[in-house]
Design a protein around this motif. Structure first.
Motif, PDB file in Angstrom:
ATOM      1  N   VAL A 132       4.058   4.973   5.429  1.00  0.00           N
ATOM      2  CA  VAL A 132       4.966   4.790   4.301  1.00  0.00           C
ATOM      3  C   VAL A 132       4.259   3.975   3.225  1.00  0.00           C
ATOM      4  O   VAL A 132       3.733   2.888   3.498  1.00  0.00           O
ATOM      5  CB  VAL A 132       6.267   4.078   4.741  1.00  0.00           C
ATOM      6  CG1 VAL A 132       7.191   3.879   3.548  1.00  0.00           C
ATOM      7  CG2 VAL A 132       6.959   4.883   5.840  1.00  0.00           C
ATOM      8  N   VAL A 133       4.243   4.506   2.008  1.00  0.00           N
ATOM      9  CA  VAL A 133       3.551   3.865   0.892  1.00  0.00           C
ATOM     10  C   VAL A 133       4.576   3.539  -0.189  1.00  0.00           C
ATOM     11  O   VAL A 133       5.236   4.447  -0.715  1.00  0.00           O
ATOM     12  CB  VAL A 133       2.451   4.784   0.321  1.00  0.00           C
ATOM     13  CG1 VAL A 133       1.734   4.090  -0.839  1.00  0.00           C
ATOM     14  CG2 VAL A 133       1.470   5.177   1.409  1.00  0.00           C
ATOM     15  N   ILE A 134       4.739   2.261  -0.500  1.00  0.00           N
ATOM     16  CA  ILE A 134       5.661   1.825  -1.551  1.00  0.00           C
ATOM     17  C   ILE A 134       4.827   1.374  -2.741  1.00  0.00           C
ATOM     18  O   ILE A 134       4.099   0.381  -2.670  1.00  0.00           O
ATOM     19  CB  ILE A 134       6.582   0.694  -1.060  1.00  0.00           C
ATOM     20  CG1 ILE A 134       7.391   1.166   0.152  1.00  0.00           C
ATOM     21  CG2 ILE A 134       7.505   0.234  -2.188  1.00  0.00           C
ATOM     22  CD1 ILE A 134       8.275   0.087   0.756  1.00  0.00           C
ATOM     23  N   ILE A 135       4.940   2.125  -3.838  1.00  0.00           N
ATOM     24  CA  ILE A 135       4.151   1.868  -5.043  1.00  0.00           C
ATOM     25  C   ILE A 135       5.004   1.098  -6.044  1.00  0.00           C
ATOM     26  O   ILE A 135       6.110   1.528  -6.393  1.00  0.00           O
ATOM     27  CB  ILE A 135       3.675   3.193  -5.664  1.00  0.00           C
ATOM     28  CG1 ILE A 135       2.829   3.983  -4.653  1.00  0.00           C
ATOM     29  CG2 ILE A 135       2.896   2.938  -6.954  1.00  0.00           C
ATOM     30  CD1 ILE A 135       2.511   5.396  -5.102  1.00  0.00           C
ATOM     31  N   GLY A 136       4.495  -0.028  -6.511  1.00  0.00           N
ATOM     32  CA  GLY A 136       5.221  -0.814  -7.502  1.00  0.00           C
ATOM     33  C   GLY A 136       5.176  -2.288  -7.174  1.00  0.00           C
ATOM     34  O   GLY A 136       4.720  -2.697  -6.101  1.00  0.00           O
ATOM     35  N   ASP A 137       5.667  -3.081  -8.108  1.00  0.00           N
ATOM     36  CA  ASP A 137       5.676  -4.527  -7.937  1.00  0.00           C
ATOM     37  C   ASP A 137       6.974  -5.062  -8.503  1.00  0.00           C
ATOM     38  O   ASP A 137       7.731  -4.339  -9.150  1.00  0.00           O
ATOM     39  CB  ASP A 137       4.476  -5.158  -8.649  1.00  0.00           C
ATOM     40  CG  ASP A 137       3.984  -6.416  -7.952  1.00  0.00           C
ATOM     41  OD1 ASP A 137       4.793  -7.035  -7.228  1.00  0.00           O
ATOM     42  OD2 ASP A 137       2.813  -6.779  -8.138  1.00  0.00           O
ATOM     43  N   GLY A 138       7.243  -6.333  -8.276  1.00  0.00           N
ATOM     44  CA  GLY A 138       8.462  -6.927  -8.792  1.00  0.00           C
ATOM     45  C   GLY A 138       8.824  -8.208  -8.089  1.00  0.00           C
ATOM     46  O   GLY A 138       8.099  -8.671  -7.180  1.00  0.00           O
ATOM     47  N   THR A 146       2.800   0.212   3.611  1.00  0.00           N
ATOM     48  CA  THR A 146       1.808  -0.373   2.718  1.00  0.00           C
ATOM     49  C   THR A 146       2.429  -0.618   1.354  1.00  0.00           C
ATOM     50  O   THR A 146       3.072   0.275   0.790  1.00  0.00           O
ATOM     51  CB  THR A 146       0.592   0.559   2.549  1.00  0.00           C
ATOM     52  OG1 THR A 146      -0.009   0.780   3.821  1.00  0.00           O
ATOM     53  CG2 THR A 146      -0.432  -0.040   1.597  1.00  0.00           C
ATOM     54  N   LEU A 147       2.268  -1.834   0.820  1.00  0.00           N
ATOM     55  CA  LEU A 147       2.676  -2.167  -0.544  1.00  0.00           C
ATOM     56  C   LEU A 147       1.433  -2.109  -1.422  1.00  0.00           C
ATOM     57  O   LEU A 147       0.511  -2.909  -1.265  1.00  0.00           O
ATOM     58  CB  LEU A 147       3.302  -3.560  -0.603  1.00  0.00           C
ATOM     59  CG  LEU A 147       4.544  -3.803   0.257  1.00  0.00           C
ATOM     60  CD1 LEU A 147       5.005  -5.254   0.116  1.00  0.00           C
ATOM     61  CD2 LEU A 147       5.677  -2.854  -0.130  1.00  0.00           C
ATOM     62  N   THR A 148       1.392  -1.174  -2.348  1.00  0.00           N
ATOM     63  CA  THR A 148       0.186  -0.994  -3.165  1.00  0.00           C
ATOM     64  C   THR A 148       0.176  -1.868  -4.405  1.00  0.00           C
ATOM     65  O   THR A 148      -0.885  -2.062  -5.011  1.00  0.00           O
ATOM     66  CB  THR A 148       0.053   0.465  -3.621  1.00  0.00           C
ATOM     67  OG1 THR A 148       1.086   0.760  -4.577  1.00  0.00           O
ATOM     68  CG2 THR A 148       0.136   1.417  -2.447  1.00  0.00           C
TER      69      THR A 148
END
Length: 381
Positions: free
Chosen positions: A236-242, A262-264
């Motif tokens: 599982v790939v979660i793209i983004g920030d915040g 994975t947090l990219t």
């Protein structure tokens, strides 16, 4: 006999002000859509400039950006009356033919600026990029106080779902146009990369903030892992920030998903395309998703989309065709598991998505926006 030629005069070049509470260097759905709309309008022969309270460069990618030098609340929100009058003065002094405001739920510059600009007699269009949801009664209360539905403004939203909130707040007293977000489907058409058949890659692109619901996604992934058949591994790939990134990382560890999720962080568009070329399923957990441009990008790349049925995503994803639409988080887990465990189903959806263009292409979106500007032109201030 052949049909009569179209003798309607083409629209003359316009000078258009795109006004938004958020813009570059902030990055998000509204900011990117305002940028892309400006590019497409300019390509059609119009002059486009941006007005925003967000500090930054005066020229971004060749476009003039008017930065309002005003005090800001957190998240770069401008709230004082002089902000609204500065917007009006810029629009009037700049000789703009139309002012197009782009708003979220909390967008004081857009709302106050709309009031001042329409009073000055400048044709005005407002586009809501968010589902108002729980805030709809507050807008209804503001309607009773200020009668904003009677202003000479063209009101619009990026989807029928979002437009419905505006109609409810005004008790259906105003027509609300739908000006959808645009997408260059060819730019998001990717060739799927070779992959391990025993690994299923699930991708989600979002700002890590409460409205997008990244935190509930983590226990959903934990539940999905329990439903995944033996021999299949999830990635599982979660793209983004915040602002919720640290909390999300803690949840991942708590659910023992460090080897799965994975947090990219924030990625450029080309990097997102690369991940979509490796993606088997795209998931969008938000309940208050007015349009879902990231989901549309994934759908153009071929990814079956699993999303909530209450969102604007339902306007380009048909349940069982381009993906699955779910009422609850539990339903999302069930449908994700179905796609994970049945590769033939997700492959059929992927082929359909890659070979069938969506309706939200930029040519149509630009025409809709220009038509809205024409509608606004004869409205008196």
């Amino acid at each position: 006999a052949p049909p009569a030629a179209d003798t309607a005069d083409p629209m003359p070049p316009l000078k258009i002000a795109l006004i938004s509470d958020c813009y570059h260097p902030r990055l998000g759905g509204i900011e990117l859509q305002v940028r892309d709309l400006g590019d497409r309008l300019a390509a059609a022969g119009h002059t486009v400039e941006v007005i925003t309270p967000v500090p930054g460069d005066d020229v971004v990618e060749g476009r003039r950006v008017h930065r309002l030098d005003v005090p800001l609340l957190p998240f770069d929100l401008a709230y004082r009356r002089d902000t609204f009058t500065k917007i009006r003065d810029l629009v009037v002094a700049g000789g703009f033919d139309v002012a197009h405001f782009h708003s979220g739920v909390i967008s004081p510059s857009s709302y106050g600026g709309t009031y001042e600009v329409q009073r000055a007699g400048v044709p005005t269009v407002v586009t809501s990029h968010c589902i108002w949801g729980y805030a709809t009664p507050l807008f209804a209360q503001a309607e009773r106080r200020w009668r904003w539905s009677s202003w000479p403004v063209v009101y619009s939203a990026v989807s029928e779902v979002a437009a419905g909130d505006i109609r409810r707040a005004t008790a259906d007293r105003r027509e609300v146009l739908v000006l959808p977000n645009g997408i260059d489907e060819e730019a998001w058409a990717v060739d799927p990369l070779p992959r391990d058949p025993d690994v299923v890659t699930i991708t989600s692109t979002m700002r890590l903030a409460p409205r997008k619901r990244p935190r509930p996604l983590i226990p959903m992934i934990a539940a999905l892992r329990e439903r995944t058949r033996p021999g299949t591994r999830l990635q599982v790939v979660i793209i983004g920030d915040g602002p919720q990134r640290e909390k999300i990382a803690g949840l991942i560890s708590r659910h023992r998903l460090d080897d799965v999720v994975t947090l990219t962080g924030t990625l450029e568009r080309d990097q997102i395309r690369d991940w979509l070329a490796r993606t088997d399923i795209y998931v969008a957990p938000a309940n208050l998703e007015s349009f879902g441009i990231a989901a549309l990008e994934a759908r153009c790349a071929g990814g079956p989309v699993v999303a909530k049925s209450c969102t604007g995503i339902r306007e380009f994803v048909e349940h069982g065709r381009e993906g699955y639409l779910c009422d609850t988080d539990a339903e999302m887990v069930v449908n994700l598991a179905h796609l994970v465990n049945h590769p033939e189903v997700r492959e059929a959806m992927a082929i359909h998505n890659r070979t069938t263009a969506p309706a939200c292409n930029w040519d149509d979106v630009v025409k809709r926006n220009l038509a809205a500007y024409e509608d606004a032109a004869p409205l008196p201030g």
